[in-house]
Design an enzyme around this catalytic site. Structure first.
Site: not given
Ligand code: PGA
Length: 259
Positions: A168, A96
């Site tokens: 992401e 992540h």
């Molecule tokens: P968020 O986070 O939906 O609060 O932007 C997503 C993540 O970090 O997996």
């Protein structure tokens, strides 16, 4: 047909057993209103075991947010694969952006974790994504494909059936520590389509079309009920990894129901 998969990444936002188990129970109860999706939640490590007991036997699955690449040893503050399997986890999030950018994990560390998980039948949600600066500098494709090749070094195509990718973009993650001074917003549909195509294209090039076609690629970063359906309608977007909007059962379920 790829089955949609949704994950609730709770980070350190529901930090007590009471908060985490109450929210988990609400989501698990509402899973009966959702059809045709797979879903997991990733609670804080100290709540994992109790949340696991709370959702046992329901349609909601359990994920860990991270783990160490060694099974056991003198690693102060780390969590072992043994512990997360014992808690009932089917998935582990690895790589992540908060781990990469705040806790300085690199592709090599993540690669060791990916292999340990896959060798032990623990499914991996491998998170990748570029920063705002990297995107601005024209490095979006390179950063994401470098993360994929570094983290999946030595992993064979057959093992990839237990892997999910979460694309992401760092700049879209609702996190002021990752994004100081910039306006945080979800990727546009066009931006998400372009990146997801690059990710699937990388699997096609390295592992072949059969692996690429089956790979589930979640979008993550400020996904919420109001923008989910447009993103999820796109061919290469197979679900979401959701932070803030997964902390309340109704918004997490609404996202799933927007497919
Ligand atoms: P968020 O986070 O939906 O609060 O932007 C997503 C993540 O970090 O997996």
């Amino acid at each position: 047909m790829r089955k949609y998969i949704f994950g609730g990444n709770w980070k350190m936002q529901l930090p007590t057993i009471k908060l985490a188990t109450e929210t988990a129970r609400l989501i698990a109860d509402l899973m009966s209103t959702v059809k045709g999706v797979e879903a997991f939640i990733a609670p804080s490590p100290n709540t994992l075991f109790e949340v696991g007991k709370t959702i046992e036997g329901t349609d909601l699955k359990l994920a860990a947010q991270n783990m160490h690449f060694m099974r056991q040893g003198a690693f102060t503050g780390e969590v072992s694969i043994e512990g997360i399997l014992e808690a009932g986890c089917e998935f582990v999030l690895l790589g992540h952006s908060e781990r990469r950018r705040i806790f300085l994990e690199n592709n090599e560390d993540i690669n060791k974790k990916v292999k340990l998980a896959l060798d032990n039948d623990l499914k991996v949600v491998l998170c990748i994504g570029e920063t705002a600066k990297e995107r601005f500098d024209g490095l979006m494709a390179k950063v994401n494909t470098d993360q994929l090749s570094g983290c999946l070094e030595g992993v064979n195509g057959n093992q990839l059936k237990n892997l999910i990718v979460a694309y992401e973009p760092v700049w879209a993650i609702n996190n002021m520590y990752l994004n100081p001074g910039i306006e945080i917003k979800a990727a546009t549909v066009e931006e998400a389509i372009e990146s997801h195509k690059i990710v699937r294209g990388w699997f096609d090039e390295i592992y072949g079309v059969a692996v690429a076609d089956k790979m589930r690629i979640q979008y993550g970063g400020s996904m919420k009920p109001s923008n989910a359906s447009e993103l999820l309608r796109q061919e290469d977007i197979d679900g979401g990894l959701i932070g803030g909007a997964s902390l309340k059962a109704d918004s997490f379920i609404a996202i799933m129901n927007s497919i």
